[in-house]
Design a protein around this motif. Structure first.
Motif, PDB file in Angstrom:
ATOM      1  N   ASP A 215       0.868  -1.186   0.000  1.00  0.00           N
ATOM      2  CA  ASP A 215       0.000   0.000   0.000  1.00  0.00           C
ATOM      3  C   ASP A 215       0.900   1.229   0.000  1.00  0.00           C
ATOM      4  OD1 ASP A 215      -1.749   2.120   0.529  1.00  0.00           O
ATOM      5  OD2 ASP A 215      -3.025   0.918   1.849  1.00  0.00           O
ATOM      6  N   LEU A 216       1.209   1.720  -1.177  1.00  0.00           N
ATOM      7  CA  LEU A 216       2.163   2.825  -1.303  1.00  0.00           C
ATOM      8  C   LEU A 216       1.670   4.081  -0.598  1.00  0.00           C
ATOM      9  CD1 LEU A 216       4.794   3.921  -2.475  1.00  0.00           C
ATOM     10  CD2 LEU A 216       3.571   4.436  -4.602  1.00  0.00           C
ATOM     11  N   ASP A 217       0.413   4.412  -0.757  1.00  0.00           N
ATOM     12  CA  ASP A 217      -0.095   5.646  -0.156  1.00  0.00           C
ATOM     13  C   ASP A 217       0.018   5.602   1.370  1.00  0.00           C
ATOM     14  OD1 ASP A 217      -0.749   6.751  -2.637  1.00  0.00           O
ATOM     15  OD2 ASP A 217      -2.727   5.797  -2.638  1.00  0.00           O
ATOM     16  N   ALA A 218      -0.315   4.459   1.963  1.00  0.00           N
ATOM     17  CA  ALA A 218      -0.219   4.343   3.418  1.00  0.00           C
ATOM     18  C   ALA A 218       1.239   4.411   3.875  1.00  0.00           C
ATOM     19  CB  ALA A 218      -0.859   3.033   3.875  1.00  0.00           C
ATOM     20  N   LEU A 220       3.719   5.998   2.346  1.00  0.00           N
ATOM     21  CA  LEU A 220       4.164   7.388   2.219  1.00  0.00           C
ATOM     22  C   LEU A 220       3.614   8.246   3.352  1.00  0.00           C
ATOM     23  CD1 LEU A 220       3.855   7.936  -1.645  1.00  0.00           C
ATOM     24  CD2 LEU A 220       5.905   7.383  -0.315  1.00  0.00           C
ATOM     25  N   ALA A 221       2.416   7.963   3.789  1.00  0.00           N
ATOM     26  CA  ALA A 221       1.849   8.715   4.918  1.00  0.00           C
ATOM     27  C   ALA A 221       2.651   8.460   6.190  1.00  0.00           C
ATOM     28  CB  ALA A 221       0.384   8.328   5.118  1.00  0.00           C
ATOM     29  N   PRO A 234       4.015   9.705  -6.143  1.00  0.00           N
ATOM     30  CA  PRO A 234       4.009   8.408  -6.815  1.00  0.00           C
ATOM     31  C   PRO A 234       3.814   8.527  -8.325  1.00  0.00           C
ATOM     32  CG  PRO A 234       2.481   8.431  -4.941  1.00  0.00           C
ATOM     33  CD  PRO A 234       2.868   9.846  -5.216  1.00  0.00           C
ATOM     34  N   ARG A 242       3.534   1.088  -9.097  1.00  0.00           N
ATOM     35  CA  ARG A 242       3.629   2.482  -8.676  1.00  0.00           C
ATOM     36  C   ARG A 242       4.905   2.669  -7.879  1.00  0.00           C
ATOM     37  NH1 ARG A 242      -0.553   4.166  -5.038  1.00  0.00           N
ATOM     38  NH2 ARG A 242      -0.335   6.300  -5.806  1.00  0.00           N
ATOM     39  N   ALA A 244       7.680   5.511  -5.889  1.00  0.00           N
ATOM     40  CA  ALA A 244       7.954   6.815  -5.280  1.00  0.00           C
ATOM     41  C   ALA A 244       9.352   6.772  -4.688  1.00  0.00           C
ATOM     42  CB  ALA A 244       6.925   7.155  -4.208  1.00  0.00           C
ATOM     43  N   GLN A 258       5.070  -0.396  -5.269  1.00  0.00           N
ATOM     44  CA  GLN A 258       3.870  -1.196  -5.102  1.00  0.00           C
ATOM     45  C   GLN A 258       3.667  -1.929  -6.413  1.00  0.00           C
ATOM     46  OE1 GLN A 258       0.338   0.815  -3.642  1.00  0.00           O
ATOM     47  NE2 GLN A 258      -1.011  -0.779  -4.463  1.00  0.00           N
TER      48      GLN A 258
END
Length: 261
Positions: A215-218, A220-221, A234, A242, A244, A258
């Motif tokens: 889970d790339l977004d999680a 990065l958070a 990303p 994906r 980043a 990801q």
């Protein structure tokens, strides 16, 4: 969770971080990837090295930044497995590279040297003994890829072919030709690409370390929440996933992937 018990010579086998603040890095990467830390100390109680574990298995390492590097950012290092350290370091110099730290024994775990290719990108070589390399890789929250980013791909390709017998498959990607190091069960041992033209001159040629995430977004958070920063992406890489690039709180660069599908 697949386990690695050994690595073939010429294969990236380990990654570690040189950190200016070991305790802070333990906390940061523990939060980002769920790693636990297993430190070792000398007889006087001084920190020697830390292994990062996931599910009780070693996935990466960390050493303290030397005092003479005070003020420099942290850095993630790539290690390549070898079976003859003296022969490989000799090849490094004869092919136009340099040996920055000559071969040395690391207790009973193995021996190593730190080298630079002719374009200035730094890498390490590792002859295993008790320590074979990462016990888990290519899984979520573990190391998964090594990528040389250089302003002279032609010189780099020739150098690593001479030193490690690498061969390459070139693919057309949105950022330009991408050179996959042939081999491995997953279609490649690593990659090489030309430094993007927008990168400042101060950014050296370097080996980038990638970690997989589900889970790339999680992820990065958690990086930004822990004092790191996202410096690129990303972005979508067709057929790959994906991607980043981030910095930890001490400036050490690493990439995240990801995977597609």
């Amino acid at each position: 969770m697949p386990k690695f018990e050994s690595y073939d010579p010429g294969t990236p086998c380990w990654v570690d971080l040189m950190s200016p603040d070991v305790d802070a890095s333990v906390a940061f990467y523990g939060d980002v990837f769920g790693w636990s830390a297993e430190p070792s100390h000398d007889g006087d109680g001084n920190h020697v090295y830390t292994n990062f574990l996931l599910g009780g298995l070693v996935v990466a390492g960390m050493g303290a930044q030397p005092a003479e590097m005070a003020g420099a950012p942290g850095v993630w290092n790539t290690y390549i497995c070898v079976d003859d350290l003296a022969a490989v370091t000799k090849k490094v110099t004869s092919a136009g590279g340099s040996v920055m730290m000559p071969p040395m024994d690391v207790m009973d775990v193995g021996s190593m040297a730190v080298c630079a290719d002719p374009t200035g990108a730094v890498f390490s070589v590792w002859k295993p003994a008790a320590h074979k390399g990462a016990a888990v890789a290519n899984e979520a929250n573990t190391w998964s890829w090594n990528e040389l980013v250089t302003r002279d791909v032609g010189t780099a390709r020739s150098f690593y072919a001479t030193v490690f017998d690498w061969e390459y498959d070139t693919q057309d990607m949105p950022m330009g030709p991408y050179h996959v190091i042939r081999g491995g069960e997953h279609g490649g041992l690593g990659g090489m690409m030309t430094m993007p033209p927008h990168m400042p001159d101060m950014v050296p040629n370097h080996w980038m370390v990638y970690f997989t995430t589900s889970d790339l977004d999680a992820t990065l958070a958690r990086i930004t929440g822990g004092g790191g920063q996202v410096v690129s992406g990303p972005d979508d890489a067709p057929g790959v996933g994906r991607i980043a690039i981030a910095h930890d709180p001490h400036g050490a660069s690493f990439a995240l992937l990801q995977p597609a599908g």
